[in-house]
Design a protein around this motif. Structure first.
Motif, PDB file in Angstrom:
ATOM      1  N   GLN A 125      38.087  34.449  42.748  1.00 53.18           N
ATOM      2  CA  GLN A 125      37.999  35.096  41.446  1.00 53.18           C
ATOM      3  C   GLN A 125      36.646  34.818  40.822  1.00 53.18           C
ATOM      4  O   GLN A 125      36.150  33.689  40.868  1.00 53.18           O
ATOM      5  CB  GLN A 125      39.117  34.604  40.521  1.00 53.18           C
ATOM      6  N   ILE A 126      36.044  35.849  40.257  1.00 55.07           N
ATOM      7  CA  ILE A 126      34.825  35.701  39.478  1.00 55.07           C
ATOM      8  C   ILE A 126      35.224  35.769  38.004  1.00 55.07           C
ATOM      9  O   ILE A 126      35.794  36.762  37.542  1.00 55.07           O
ATOM     10  CB  ILE A 126      33.794  36.796  39.807  1.00 55.07           C
ATOM     11  N   LYS A 127      34.948  34.666  37.289  1.00 60.19           N
ATOM     12  CA  LYS A 127      35.313  34.583  35.879  1.00 60.19           C
ATOM     13  C   LYS A 127      34.063  34.466  35.010  1.00 60.19           C
ATOM     14  O   LYS A 127      32.992  34.079  35.489  1.00 60.19           O
ATOM     15  CB  LYS A 127      36.209  33.355  35.634  1.00 60.19           C
ATOM     16  N   LYS A 128      34.234  34.784  33.760  1.00 63.90           N
ATOM     17  CA  LYS A 128      33.141  34.629  32.806  1.00 63.90           C
ATOM     18  C   LYS A 128      33.228  33.256  32.172  1.00 63.90           C
ATOM     19  O   LYS A 128      34.260  32.880  31.616  1.00 63.90           O
ATOM     20  CB  LYS A 128      33.194  35.727  31.752  1.00 63.90           C
ATOM     21  N   CYS A 170      36.343  25.935  39.987  1.00 58.18           N
ATOM     22  CA  CYS A 170      35.312  26.929  39.690  1.00 58.18           C
ATOM     23  C   CYS A 170      33.922  26.298  39.754  1.00 58.18           C
ATOM     24  O   CYS A 170      33.729  25.127  39.392  1.00 58.18           O
ATOM     25  CB  CYS A 170      35.541  27.530  38.304  1.00 58.18           C
ATOM     26  N   THR A 180      33.272  40.472  36.965  1.00 54.82           N
ATOM     27  CA  THR A 180      34.492  39.678  36.909  1.00 54.82           C
ATOM     28  C   THR A 180      35.659  40.391  37.594  1.00 54.82           C
ATOM     29  O   THR A 180      35.737  41.620  37.608  1.00 54.82           O
ATOM     30  CB  THR A 180      34.876  39.374  35.453  1.00 54.82           C
ATOM     31  N   LEU A 234      28.576  33.308  34.971  1.00 53.43           N
ATOM     32  CA  LEU A 234      29.760  33.576  35.787  1.00 53.43           C
ATOM     33  C   LEU A 234      30.177  32.328  36.551  1.00 53.43           C
ATOM     34  O   LEU A 234      29.365  31.430  36.809  1.00 53.43           O
ATOM     35  CB  LEU A 234      29.479  34.713  36.778  1.00 53.43           C
ATOM     36  N   ASN A 268      30.766  41.335  32.627  1.00 53.68           N
ATOM     37  CA  ASN A 268      32.046  41.998  32.884  1.00 53.68           C
ATOM     38  C   ASN A 268      31.980  42.955  34.073  1.00 53.68           C
ATOM     39  O   ASN A 268      33.014  43.326  34.625  1.00 53.68           O
ATOM     40  CB  ASN A 268      32.514  42.756  31.640  1.00 53.68           C
TER      41      ASN A 268
END
Length: 473
Positions: free
Chosen positions: A404-407, A421, A389, A413, A386
C-alpha cells in the motif's frame, strides 16, 4: 533467481552505508586500473571475507574486451584449504535465462523458431492445450506468460526424494495448475517459461541444450559455459554452502536444472559475454535490441524486462544484465552499455547478507568513484501525492501480494508492507527512493493525467517486480 526473500527482510540492506545516497564523480574509464585502485578493491574484498558471511567469491571487471580486474576471495571449502582463484567455476543460476534467450534469438534468425509461435505449436504434447494456445515463445522468455511457478513444487519433490524430476513430473504440475493471468496482460518472474524454453530448443534442434550453447555461444565467443551436469565433476567447480546461523551447510548442485538456470562459468568468462553479445558475435543487432527492450503489456504498461534481460539504472546510469540465485543472490552480471563496462560477481554461499548484489554495489561504487553522503539526492517536492496512493498487487510467488502507498506527513508518501511503512523520497519523474534499501528505487507508470497505474521496483538497480494499482487491474 529461483526464490527472492520478502522485501521486508531484504538482503539488500547494506548496514555499513547509513543513509546511502549517491553522489558520483565521473572519472574517465581507462583500460587499466592503477595500483592504488587495485589496492582499494583488494582491501574491500578482504573486508567482505572478514565479516564471515560468505565462504568465497569472485569479481571480474571488464572494459570492452580488456580485463580491468579479476580476483578471487576466500575459499571454496569451509576448512579453508583451497582458495577461490580466477579459474574457479561457479553457478550462474538465472543469468542462464539471458544466455538461453540469446540462443533462442539465434534460432529465430535461422528461421527455426518464431517469437510468435505458440506453446502448443512448439510443444504439441504440453498437457494443457487451452493454455498452450494462448502462450507465445515471447511470453515465456519475458515473464508475461501467466504460467504458474513450477520451482517450489518440483524443488520440494527433488529435496524429498533425491530423484531428478522428469518431463512427466513437470507436465503433471502444469496439467493441474491454472494460469495466474491471461498471457501478455501482466508480469510475474517465473522459471516455468524458461524451463519450457529449454525443452523447445532441444525438440526443435534435435540436439542437447549444451550442444546448442556450444554452437551459438562457446565456439564463436571462445567461451566455456557448461551446464551443471557436465561441470559438477570438474576440479575447478566450487562447492556451494548455505549459511545457517554461524554455520555453513553443504548445498548440493542440482544437475537437472537447465533452461531457467544450470549454466556455470568463471567470473572472467562471463564478463566477456556482454561485449560480444552487443557486438553481434552471437546474434545480430536487431535481435540484440529486441532482447534489451522492455516488453509492453496489453494495457500499454511497460515492464522493465526484455527477452531474458533485466533493465535498470545504477546511480543514474543505464544497466542491463541479469541476476541469479536461490534464497539469496549468488550471481550477478551487470553491463553499463554507455561505458562499455561489465561487472560480474559470483559467491558460493546462499542465504547470506553478503550476496552478489551487495558485493557488486560496493565494488561498483568504489571503482566508479561514487561517494556516499546523506544529502546527495536532488530531492523534489511532490505536488500530487493522491495520484499515487492506493493498493498495488503483484503476482511474483515470493515477493508478490499487495503493498500500500499511503500519504504521510508533509505530502510525503509511505511504502507499506502490512503494518510496516517506510518513508519515500521523491526524486522527480515519478521516481522514489527508500532509505532502508539504499541501492533500490521505485518508479510509477502513470496515465496521461499523471495518475499512477503501476509500480516498478528495482533492486540494486535491476528491475525485479511489477505491481499494478488495484483499480487498474
Amino acid at each position: 533467481m529461483r526464490k527472492i526473500a520478502l522485501k521486508i527482510f531484504s538482503v539488500f540492506l547494506i548496514t555499513t552505508l547509513i543513509g546511502v545516497v549517491a553522489c558520483k564523480s565521473t572519472p574517465e574509464d581507462t583500460n587499466a586500473v592503477d595500483n592504488a585502485s587495485l589496492a582499494k578493491l583488494d582491501s574491500l574484498g578482504q573486508s567482505i571475507i572478514k565479516k564471515g558471511e560468505v565462504v568465497g567469491f569472485s569479481v571480474a571487471i571488464m572494459k570492452g574486451t580488456d580485463t580491468l580486474y579479476n580476483r578471487g576471495f576466500g575459499y571454496v571449502d569451509t576448512a579453508k584449504i583451497k582458495s577461490v582463484s580466477n579459474t574457479t567455476r561457479f553457478k550462474i543460476a538465472s543469468i542462464s535465462k539471458l544466455i538461453g534467450s540469446t540462443l533462442v534469438m539465434k534460432l529465430v534468425e535461422e528461421e527455426k523458431l518464431s517469437l510468435n509461435q505458440t506453446l502448443l505449436e512448439l510443444l504439441p504434447d504440453f498437457p494443457n492445450s487451452e493454455q498452450a494456445k494462448k502462450i507465445t515463445l515471447a511470453h515465456m522468455i519475458s515473464h508475461t506468460s501467466g504460467l504458474p511457478e513450477y520451482a517450489t513444487a518440483i524443488d520440494s519433490m527433488y529435496v524429498g526424494t533425491g530423484k531428478n524430476p522428469t518431463k512427466k513430473d513437470f507436465y503433471s504440475f502444469f496439467a493441474t495448475n491454472g494460469l495466474l493471468f491471461e498471457p501478455g496482460t501482466n508480469y510475474s518472474y517465473c522459471n516455468s517459461g524458461f524451463l519450457l524454453m529449454g525443452m523447445i530448443v532441444e525438440r526443435i534442434t534435435q540436439r542437447s541444450l549444451q550442444q546448442e550453447f556450444d554452437r551459438v555461444i562457446n565456439e564463436p565467443g571462445d567461451m566455456g559455459l557448461k551446464l551443471i551436469a557436465e561441470a559438477d565433476s570438474l576440479p575447478e567447480m566450487s562447492p556451494y554452502w548455505e549459511k545457517k546461523g554461524n554455520s555453513y551447510i553443504p548445498y548440493p548442485h542440482w544437475p537437472w536444472i537447465k533452461g531457467d538456470g544450470g549454466l556455470t562459468a568463471t567470473s572472467i568468462m562471463l564478463a566477456q559475454f556482454p561485449k560480444q553479445w552487443s557486438l553481434g558475435i552471437f546474434i545480430d543487432s536487431v535481435s540484440y535490441q529486441k532482447m534489451v527492450t522492455p516488453r509492453i503489456l496489453a494495457d500499454g504498461i511497460q515492464t522493465g524486462y526484455g527477452l531474458g534481460v533485466r533493465n535498470g539504472e545504477f546511480f543514474g546510469e543505464k544497466i542491463i544484465g541479469h541476476t541469479g540465485g536461490h534464497k539469496s543472490t549468488y550471481a550477478i552480471m551487470v553491463y553499463f552499455p554507455e561505458r562499455d563496462l561489465t561487472f560480474v560477481v559470483f559467491t558460493n554461499t546462499d542465504s547470506t547478507p553478503s550476496n552478489s548484489r551487495n558485493i557488486f554495489a560496493q565494488f561498483a561504487a568504489e571503482y566508479l568513484g561514487f561517494s556516499v553522503t546523506p544529502d546527495s539526492f536532488n530531492k523534489k517536492i511532490l505536488k500530487n501525492p493522491n495520484n499515487y496512493t492506493g493498493n498495488y498487487i503483484g503476482f511474483d510467488s515470493k515477493i508478490g501480494g499487495t503493498i500500500q502507498i499511503k500519504k504521510g506527513e508533509d505530502q510525503n508518501l509511505l511504502y507499506c508492507i502490512e503494518d510496516t511503512c517506510y518513508p519515500m523520497t521523491y526524486l522527480g519523474n515519478h521516481k522514489f527512493w527508500i532509505a532502508q534499501w539504499p541501492y533500490d528505487y521505485i518508479t510509477f507508470e502513470v496515465d496521461d493525467t499523471g495518475k499512477a497505474l503501476a509500480i516498478k521496483e528495482y533492486f540494486t538497480g535491476f528491475y525485479v517486480m511489477l505491481r499494478k494499482r488495484a483499480n487498474s487491474i
